[in-house]
Design a protein around this motif. Structure first.
Motif, short mmCIF file in Angstrom:
data_model
loop_
_atom_site.label_atom_id
_atom_site.label_comp_id
_atom_site.label_asym_id
_atom_site.label_seq_id
_atom_site.Cartn_x
_atom_site.Cartn_y
_atom_site.Cartn_z
N ASP A 326 11.10 2.90 2.93
CA ASP A 326 11.11 2.21 1.63
C ASP A 326 9.89 1.30 1.59
O ASP A 326 9.82 0.31 2.32
CB ASP A 326 12.42 1.40 1.57
CG ASP A 326 12.64 0.82 0.20
OD1 ASP A 326 11.87 1.16 -0.73
OD2 ASP A 326 13.57 0.02 0.05
N VAL A 327 8.91 1.64 0.74
CA VAL A 327 7.65 0.87 0.73
C VAL A 327 7.58 -0.06 -0.49
O VAL A 327 7.79 0.36 -1.62
CB VAL A 327 6.43 1.81 0.73
CG1 VAL A 327 5.13 1.01 0.70
CG2 VAL A 327 6.45 2.74 1.93
N VAL A 328 7.31 -1.32 -0.22
CA VAL A 328 7.09 -2.30 -1.30
C VAL A 328 5.63 -2.73 -1.20
O VAL A 328 5.17 -3.17 -0.15
CB VAL A 328 8.01 -3.53 -1.10
CG1 VAL A 328 7.67 -4.62 -2.11
CG2 VAL A 328 9.47 -3.11 -1.22
N LYS A 357 17.72 -0.62 10.15
CA LYS A 357 18.34 0.52 9.48
C LYS A 357 17.62 0.83 8.19
O LYS A 357 17.37 1.96 7.86
CB LYS A 357 19.81 0.21 9.20
CG LYS A 357 20.66 0.30 10.43
CD LYS A 357 22.12 0.09 10.07
CE LYS A 357 22.87 -0.42 11.26
NZ LYS A 357 23.75 -1.53 10.94
N THR A 358 17.29 -0.23 7.41
CA THR A 358 16.75 0.04 6.08
C THR A 358 15.29 0.46 6.12
O THR A 358 14.80 1.06 5.21
CB THR A 358 16.90 -1.19 5.16
OG1 THR A 358 16.39 -2.29 5.87
CG2 THR A 358 18.32 -1.40 4.75
N ASN A 359 14.59 0.09 7.20
CA ASN A 359 13.26 0.63 7.38
C ASN A 359 12.32 0.29 6.23
O ASN A 359 11.64 1.14 5.69
CB ASN A 359 13.39 2.16 7.52
CG ASN A 359 12.22 2.77 8.22
OD1 ASN A 359 11.44 2.04 8.84
ND2 ASN A 359 12.08 4.07 8.16
N ILE A 360 12.33 -0.98 5.81
CA ILE A 360 11.46 -1.38 4.69
C ILE A 360 10.05 -1.71 5.21
O ILE A 360 9.90 -2.25 6.30
CB ILE A 360 12.05 -2.59 3.93
CG1 ILE A 360 11.33 -2.74 2.57
CG2 ILE A 360 11.97 -3.88 4.72
CD1 ILE A 360 12.09 -3.58 1.59
N ILE A 361 9.06 -1.33 4.43
CA ILE A 361 7.68 -1.62 4.80
C ILE A 361 7.05 -2.41 3.66
O ILE A 361 7.14 -1.99 2.50
CB ILE A 361 6.90 -0.31 5.03
CG1 ILE A 361 7.49 0.44 6.24
CG2 ILE A 361 5.41 -0.58 5.22
CD1 ILE A 361 6.84 1.78 6.49
N THR A 362 6.44 -3.55 3.97
CA THR A 362 5.74 -4.29 2.91
C THR A 362 4.24 -4.20 3.18
O THR A 362 3.78 -4.43 4.29
CB THR A 362 6.16 -5.78 2.91
OG1 THR A 362 6.05 -6.28 4.23
CG2 THR A 362 7.58 -5.98 2.42
N ARG A 381 -0.44 6.32 -2.95
CA ARG A 381 -0.71 7.06 -1.71
C ARG A 381 0.27 6.70 -0.61
O ARG A 381 0.64 7.51 0.21
CB ARG A 381 -2.14 6.74 -1.23
CG ARG A 381 -3.12 7.85 -1.43
CD ARG A 381 -4.35 7.71 -0.55
NE ARG A 381 -4.82 6.36 -0.34
CZ ARG A 381 -5.64 5.68 -1.16
NH1 ARG A 381 -6.07 6.24 -2.26
NH2 ARG A 381 -6.02 4.46 -0.87
N ASN A 382 0.68 5.43 -0.61
CA ASN A 382 1.60 4.97 0.43
C ASN A 382 3.06 5.19 0.08
O ASN A 382 3.96 4.74 0.78
CB ASN A 382 1.37 3.48 0.72
CG ASN A 382 0.12 3.28 1.58
OD1 ASN A 382 0.13 3.61 2.76
ND2 ASN A 382 -0.94 2.77 0.98
N GLY A 383 3.31 5.87 -1.04
CA GLY A 383 4.68 6.20 -1.44
C GLY A 383 5.51 4.99 -1.82
O GLY A 383 6.72 4.95 -1.56
N ALA A 384 4.88 3.97 -2.46
CA ALA A 384 5.62 2.74 -2.77
C ALA A 384 6.73 3.00 -3.79
O ALA A 384 6.55 3.75 -4.75
CB ALA A 384 4.66 1.69 -3.30
N ARG A 385 7.88 2.37 -3.58
CA ARG A 385 8.97 2.42 -4.55
C ARG A 385 8.76 1.37 -5.63
O ARG A 385 9.00 1.61 -6.81
CB ARG A 385 10.30 2.15 -3.82
CG ARG A 385 11.51 2.02 -4.73
CD ARG A 385 12.80 1.91 -3.90
NE ARG A 385 12.83 0.74 -3.04
CZ ARG A 385 13.37 -0.44 -3.39
NH1 ARG A 385 13.89 -0.61 -4.57
NH2 ARG A 385 13.39 -1.46 -2.53
#
Ligand code: HAM
Length: 425
Positions: A326-328, A357-362, A381-385
């Motif tokens: 999950d990319v922010v 677990k949630t694997n969030i990337i900022t 490109r980074n697949g941000a949500r």
């Protein structure tokens, strides 16, 4: 002229690491669910650990080990496989007494080293995922390990792999058959390749899996291993086959499967995949009921397997499906905005306190005064949500623009509410 990595030893680059981490995560989760505990042994061992177990005349020991003498004049070897070091550790640390009342269930992940000629699927530094159950001769464990291996390969996303199984028989059966085979081959020696002429004297069972056409023809008329098995070994193998059938695990019985490491007795197996070409084994293993005692430990049975990670990745090919993180993404338009983004990113990471677990990337964009347009491209490109846009106006108002990248909807959210809001959007 720059430096290069050593031949057959590759870097695993950031753009490739996703699948490695996914495979490792799946493997750990499966092992833990079967009650296995991880063991980490050193890369270097005394050379005897390997010569004694894998066999003085095996290909690994005679041709493939990275062995050197250290400053204390000790002969050390970079581990070519994981089983022998684990048995060494099991004995040295009395794991039979400290770890479990019955059997020790151990797993490992890590690099192994063999000085083989590099080719597709064959490296000098490669990585194995392995499992060993030490402490029992019960056939139930052979079955449990095969089920585990089958499950693991499927969870990696692999299809179309095949189990090849065989029984080498107990130590007496193996010796009896080796003599029989030697007697037969002595009359055919002229038709054997040069390697097999040596194997005939030193490691006769390996003649059975020689790839040369001449040797294959000689082997056709050779005595069959199954005919030398004692009653117990015949029964064990039949039970094993019946268990696999009842569980719907497809397999082939490969009567010439002997394995390249001398410690095996009883059931042995290999898993092959059609996408791999000549190095077609994704994984392999079997029983080694005499090894613990031979290396100075208690008289307990054992078995295990190891999977080659590089070969799993090759066999997956285009079927690699990475679980998406999950990319922010923060698009920032000045230095103040970037500082604010750093603070809010930290709040988001804290809010996701089940981070693992949630694997969030900022990710924070905008360094080097990149334009909003190029930052939006980078977010894509980074697949941000979600993209959080902060500029001069937003800093003044104390709120940012949140853009949902799928619905393309935008809204203004107070800085202090962003971390909680991110969870819901
Ligand atoms: P092995 O068959 O020598 O068995 O290796 C297991 C797996 O490691 C192979 O099936 C292959 O996928 C991978 N592998 C081996 N050599 C290379 C290489 N040069 N390059 C890339 N991958 C390679 C063992 O190592 C035993 N310790 C397995 C075992 C565990 N038996 C009982 N417990």
């Amino acid at each position: 002229m720059g430096y290069k990595s050593v031949k057959g030893m590759n870097d695993i680059l950031p753009q490739e690491i996703g699948i490695w981490q996914q495979i490792e995560r799946i493997a750990r989760a499966i092992f833990e669910s079967y009650g296995f505990k991880e063991i980490r042994t050193p890369i270097l061992e005394e050379t005897g650990v390997f010569t004694r177990s894998i066999g003085e005349t095996s290909d690994i020991v005679t041709k493939e080990m990275y062995t050197f003498t250290d400053k204390g004049d000790r002969s050390l070897t970079m581990r070519p496989e994981g089983t022998a070091p684990i048995v060494r550790s099991y004995i040295e640390n009395s794991l039979d007494k400290t770890l479990s009342d019955t059997e020790a269930r151990l797993y490992y992940l890590g690099p192994m080293f063999r000085a083989e000629r590099p080719q597709k699927g064959r490296l000098r530094q490669f990585h194995q995922i392995g499992a060993e159950i030490i402490g029992s001769r019960d056939i139930q464990f052979d079955f449990e390990l095969i089920m585990q291996l089958d499950r693991m390969l499927k969870e990696f996303g692999l299809k179309d792999f095949t189990f090849k199984i065989n029984s080498l028989g107990c130590a007496e059966d193996k010796n009896k058959f080796s003599k029989k085979l030697q007697d037969y081959l002595k009359d055919e020696v002229a038709r054997l390749c040069d390697d097999c002429k040596t194997r005939l004297e030193k490691n006769v069972l390996r003649v059975l899996d020689c790839k040369s056409e001449g040797c294959k023809a000689v082997i056709k008329g050779a005595p069959k291993m199954q005919e030398s098995l004692c009653k117990d070994c015949v029964l064990n193998f039949a039970t094993f086959e019946a268990m696999l059938q009842s569980d719907g695990i497809p397999f082939e019985t490969a009567s010439n499967l002997v394995r390249g490491l001398d410690y095996y007795t009883g059931i042995v197996f290999e898993v092959t995949h059609p996408k791999l070409g000549s190095q077609d084994a994704i994984g392999a293993g079997g029983r080694y009921d005499n090894l613990v005692k031979d290396m100075g430990g208690p008289d307990v049975g054992a078995m295990g397997y190891a999977i080659g990670i590089e070969r799993v990745i090759l066999a997956l090919g285009d079927d690699i499906k990475l679980l998406k993180p999950d990319v922010v993404f923060f698009a920032t338009l000045n230095k103040d905005a970037r500082m604010k983004a750093c603070q809010i990113a930290e709040e988001i990471r804290k809010e996701y306190n089940d981070l693992y677990k949630t694997n969030i990337i900022t990710l924070i964009g905008g360094a080097g005064s990149a334009s909003l347009k190029s930052q939006m491209r980078s977010a894509d490109r980074n697949g941000a949500r979600v993209v959080i846009i902060i500029g001069e106006d937003e800093i003044k108002k104390g709120e940012a623009v949140l853009r949902d990248m799928e619905s393309k909807k935008q809204e203004s959210v107070k800085f202090s509410d962003i971390a909680r809001r991110i969870k819901r959007c």
